[in-house]
Design an enzyme around this catalytic site. Structure first.
Site, mmCIF file in Angstrom:
data_model
loop_
_atom_site.group_PDB
_atom_site.id
_atom_site.type_symbol
_atom_site.label_atom_id
_atom_site.label_comp_id
_atom_site.label_asym_id
_atom_site.label_seq_id
_atom_site.Cartn_x
_atom_site.Cartn_y
_atom_site.Cartn_z
ATOM 1 N N ALA A 232 2.773 -1.555 4.240
ATOM 2 C CA ALA A 232 2.476 -0.480 5.186
ATOM 3 C C ALA A 232 2.070 -1.158 6.488
ATOM 4 O O ALA A 232 1.366 -2.159 6.461
ATOM 5 C CB ALA A 232 1.328 0.364 4.660
ATOM 6 N N MET B 141 -1.607 -6.488 7.247
ATOM 7 C CA MET B 141 -2.569 -7.460 6.705
ATOM 8 C C MET B 141 -2.012 -8.162 5.472
ATOM 9 O O MET B 141 -2.780 -8.542 4.576
ATOM 10 C CB MET B 141 -3.874 -6.742 6.329
ATOM 11 C CG MET B 141 -4.499 -5.946 7.459
ATOM 12 S SD MET B 141 -5.924 -5.012 6.879
ATOM 13 C CE MET B 141 -6.204 -3.915 8.270
ATOM 14 N N SER B 142 -0.726 -8.321 5.393
ATOM 15 C CA SER B 142 -0.155 -8.924 4.176
ATOM 16 C C SER B 142 1.148 -9.659 4.507
ATOM 17 O O SER B 142 1.425 -9.972 5.658
ATOM 18 C CB SER B 142 0.114 -7.829 3.127
ATOM 19 O OG SER B 142 1.153 -6.978 3.557
ATOM 20 N N SER C 133 0.836 -1.206 0.000
ATOM 21 C CA SER C 133 0.000 0.000 0.000
ATOM 22 C C SER C 133 0.865 1.248 0.000
ATOM 23 O O SER C 133 1.717 1.432 0.871
ATOM 24 C CB SER C 133 -0.871 0.058 1.258
ATOM 25 O OG SER C 133 -1.887 -0.880 1.189
ATOM 26 N N ASN D 79 1.287 4.506 10.693
ATOM 27 C CA ASN D 79 0.420 4.993 11.783
ATOM 28 C C ASN D 79 0.803 4.281 13.079
ATOM 29 O O ASN D 79 1.353 3.184 13.038
ATOM 30 C CB ASN D 79 -1.059 4.695 11.463
ATOM 31 C CG ASN D 79 -1.312 3.218 11.220
ATOM 32 O OD1 ASN D 79 -0.980 2.687 10.161
ATOM 33 N ND2 ASN D 79 -1.856 2.549 12.209
ATOM 34 N N HIS E 27 -3.023 0.487 -4.785
ATOM 35 C CA HIS E 27 -2.396 -0.672 -5.426
ATOM 36 C C HIS E 27 -2.567 -0.578 -6.936
ATOM 37 O O HIS E 27 -3.691 -0.619 -7.440
ATOM 38 C CB HIS E 27 -2.993 -1.984 -4.907
ATOM 39 C CG HIS E 27 -2.488 -2.326 -3.544
ATOM 40 N ND1 HIS E 27 -1.428 -3.159 -3.331
ATOM 41 C CD2 HIS E 27 -2.864 -1.882 -2.334
ATOM 42 C CE1 HIS E 27 -1.191 -3.236 -2.035
ATOM 43 N NE2 HIS E 27 -2.046 -2.468 -1.403
ATOM 44 N N TYR F 16 -8.106 -10.315 2.530
ATOM 45 C CA TYR F 16 -9.336 -9.621 2.926
ATOM 46 C C TYR F 16 -10.172 -9.151 1.734
ATOM 47 O O TYR F 16 -11.319 -8.744 1.904
ATOM 48 C CB TYR F 16 -9.044 -8.460 3.878
ATOM 49 C CG TYR F 16 -8.232 -7.311 3.300
ATOM 50 C CD1 TYR F 16 -8.775 -6.446 2.356
ATOM 51 C CD2 TYR F 16 -6.943 -7.075 3.737
ATOM 52 C CE1 TYR F 16 -8.047 -5.386 1.845
ATOM 53 C CE2 TYR F 16 -6.198 -6.022 3.236
ATOM 54 C CZ TYR F 16 -6.761 -5.177 2.286
ATOM 55 O OH TYR F 16 -6.040 -4.142 1.777
ATOM 56 N N GLU F 17 -9.604 -9.223 0.519
ATOM 57 C CA GLU F 17 -10.387 -8.886 -0.677
ATOM 58 C C GLU F 17 -11.253 -10.070 -1.117
ATOM 59 O O GLU F 17 -11.951 -9.982 -2.122
ATOM 60 C CB GLU F 17 -9.451 -8.498 -1.821
ATOM 61 C CG GLU F 17 -8.672 -7.221 -1.579
ATOM 62 C CD GLU F 17 -7.659 -6.981 -2.700
ATOM 63 O OE1 GLU F 17 -8.055 -6.472 -3.745
ATOM 64 O OE2 GLU F 17 -6.474 -7.325 -2.500
ATOM 65 N N HIS G 22 -7.411 4.707 6.314
ATOM 66 C CA HIS G 22 -6.572 4.203 5.213
ATOM 67 C C HIS G 22 -5.901 5.348 4.436
ATOM 68 O O HIS G 22 -4.785 5.208 3.950
ATOM 69 C CB HIS G 22 -7.404 3.339 4.250
ATOM 70 C CG HIS G 22 -6.597 2.669 3.165
ATOM 71 N ND1 HIS G 22 -5.608 1.738 3.431
ATOM 72 C CD2 HIS G 22 -6.602 2.809 1.821
ATOM 73 C CE1 HIS G 22 -5.055 1.332 2.283
ATOM 74 N NE2 HIS G 22 -5.641 1.979 1.298
ATOM 75 N N HIS H 74 -4.702 -9.289 -1.456
ATOM 76 C CA HIS H 74 -4.826 -9.559 -0.024
ATOM 77 C C HIS H 74 -5.913 -10.606 0.228
ATOM 78 O O HIS H 74 -6.870 -10.718 -0.551
ATOM 79 C CB HIS H 74 -5.236 -8.286 0.734
ATOM 80 C CG HIS H 74 -4.309 -7.131 0.543
ATOM 81 N ND1 HIS H 74 -4.388 -6.295 -0.545
ATOM 82 C CD2 HIS H 74 -3.282 -6.681 1.298
ATOM 83 C CE1 HIS H 74 -3.440 -5.366 -0.448
ATOM 84 N NE2 HIS H 74 -2.754 -5.569 0.654
HETATM 85 N N1 HPA Z 1 -3.184 -2.365 11.312
HETATM 86 C C1 HPA Z 1 -3.253 -3.280 10.327
HETATM 87 N N2 HPA Z 1 -2.791 -3.050 9.109
HETATM 88 C C2 HPA Z 1 -2.222 -1.871 8.845
HETATM 89 C C3 HPA Z 1 -2.113 -0.873 9.838
HETATM 90 C C4 HPA Z 1 -2.618 -1.135 11.146
HETATM 91 O O1 HPA Z 1 -2.554 -0.315 12.058
HETATM 92 N N3 HPA Z 1 -1.493 0.191 9.263
HETATM 93 C C5 HPA Z 1 -1.224 -0.165 7.963
HETATM 94 N N4 HPA Z 1 -1.674 -1.404 7.722
#
Ligand code: HPA
Length: 286
Positions: A130, A225-226, A46, A249, A78, A102-103, A261, A100
Site C-alpha cells: 500500500a 514503508m516496505s 497491507s 491515499n 497482515h 518499523y515493528e 491507517h 516491517h
Molecule cells: N506514507 C507511507 N506509507 C504509506 C502511505 C503513506 O502515505 N500510505 C500507505 N503506506
C-alpha cells in the site's frame, strides 16, 4: 524469556544466521506443501488480503509461525500464513503478511519470506504494498507498477557478515532491480496500468508535507514503508522482481486531511481484487 516473548527468540535466530534459517524454512515448506519446488512467490502487503481469491486454486496452507524464523505480525491487515496454489503450470507461494522494519524487526527478519521463497525454487517474486501518492496525477485505488525505488530506510539486508557460500557476494547490482520483462508482462495483462518510482521510508510515522515535497523533487511517485529491502534480497539471490503498489491515499499535505491507517486498509480491500487479477495475468504469461 523465550516463553514470555516468543518473537524475541525467533528474531535473534533469524538475525544471527539468516541464510541458514531461510534454508530450513524452505525445507519445511517442501515437506509440508509437498509436490516439488514452487515457481513464483507473492508477498501481500497491507490490505492486499482480498487479492488471494485471484491467486490460484489453494492446495495447502501453513501458518508462518510454524516455520523457522517467522515472527507474528503486529500490524492490522497482515495475516499470518503462506498458501501454495497453482496458476496455469506454475506453483505459487503466497505470503499473507510481511515483516516491517518499523515493528522492530531486523533486516534479516524483514527479508526472511523472500529468502525462504527463493530457496523454495521461486525465481519470480511479486512484492505488493500500500502506498501514498506523491505523484499528483495518481488516484486512490489505482494500481502502479514499480519501475525503480529510492531506499531511504538507511538499511540493507546485506549489511553485516558477508553472505556464506554458495550465495553471491554482498555488492549486488540494482540496475533493473524491477524486471523490465515482468513490467512488460504487467502492461500486457493490464494495458492501463502506469509505472512509478517508489520511495521507502523507515516509518511507522507518516511523512510531513515538507518531506513529501522533497520526495517529489527527488523523483518519487509513491511513498511507503516496505518492499525495497525485499527487492534487494531477491536480486541478491538472482530472482526477478515485480513490484506493485496500490495507491491508498494522497501523500501528506496534498489534501490537507490527516492520514489514517484504517483509510489505507479500506482503499486496498476494494482494489486488491483487481490487482490480484493483474498478478495472475502476469503469472499466466510467464
Ligand atoms: N506514507 C507511507 N506509507 C504509506 C502511505 C503513506 O502515505 N500510505 C500507505 N503506506
Amino acid at each position: 524469556m523465550s516463553d514470555m516473548y516468543p518473537n524475541v527468540e525467533r528474531r535473534r535466530i533469524a538475525h544471527s544466521e539468516p541464510f541458514g534459517i531461510a534454508e530450513q524454512a524452505a525445507a519445511d515448506i517442501a515437506l509440508k506443501m509437498g509436490g516439488g519446488p514452487h515457481h513464483v512467490a507473492v508477498i501481500l502487503g497491507s490490505g492486499w488480503g482480498e487479492a488471494t481469491q485471484h491467486l490460484g486454486d489453494l492446495r495447502r496452507e501453513v501458518m508462518l509461525l510454524d516455520l523457522p524464523g517467522f515472527a507474528a505480525s503486529t500490524v492490522p491487515g497482515h495475516g499470518g500464513s503462506v498458501r501454495s496454489t497453482v496458476i496455469g503450470d506454475k506453483r505459487v507461494l503466497t505470503f499473507e503478511g510481511r515483516a516491517h522494519l518499523y515493528e522492530g524487526n531486523s533486516t534479516a527478519q524483514v527479508v526472511h519470506a523472500v529468502r525462504t521463497a527463493v530457496m523454495s525454487g521461486c525465481d519470480v517474486v511479486v512484492l505488493t504494498n500500500a502506498a501514498g501518492a506523491v505523484n499528483l496525477d495518481y488516484e486512490v485505488g489505482q494500481g502502479v507498477v514499480i519501475s525503480d525505488h529510492l531506499n531511504l530506510t538507511g538499511h540493507s539486508p546485506l549489511w553485516g557478515a558477508p553472505p556464506p557460500r554458495p550465495y553471491a557476494q554482498r555488492f549486488v547490482d540494482l540496475t533493473d532491480a524491477y524486471s523490465p520483462r515482468l513490467r512488460a508482462l504487467a502492461k500486457e495483462a493490464a494495458p492501463d496500468v502506469v509505472e512509478g518510482v517508489y520511495a521507502a521510508m523507515h516509518g511507522p510515522h507518516y511523512e510531513t508535507p515538507a518531506e513529501i515535497e522533497v520526495l517529489r523533487t527527488m523523483g518519487a511517485d509513491l511513498v511507503g514503508m516496505s518492499t525495497v529491502l525485499e527487492t534487494i534480497a531477491a536480486r541478491h539471490l538472482g530472482a526477478e522482481v515485480l513490484g506493485l503498489s496500490l495507491v491508498t491515499n494522497a501523500a501528506a499535505g496534498v489534501t490537507g486531511r490527516p492520514l489514517d491507517h484504517n483509510e489505507v486498509l479500506d482503499a486496498s480491500s476494494e482494489a486488491a481484487e483487481r490487482m490480484g487479477e493483474l498478478i495472475s495475468g502476469v503469472i499466466e504469461r510467464l
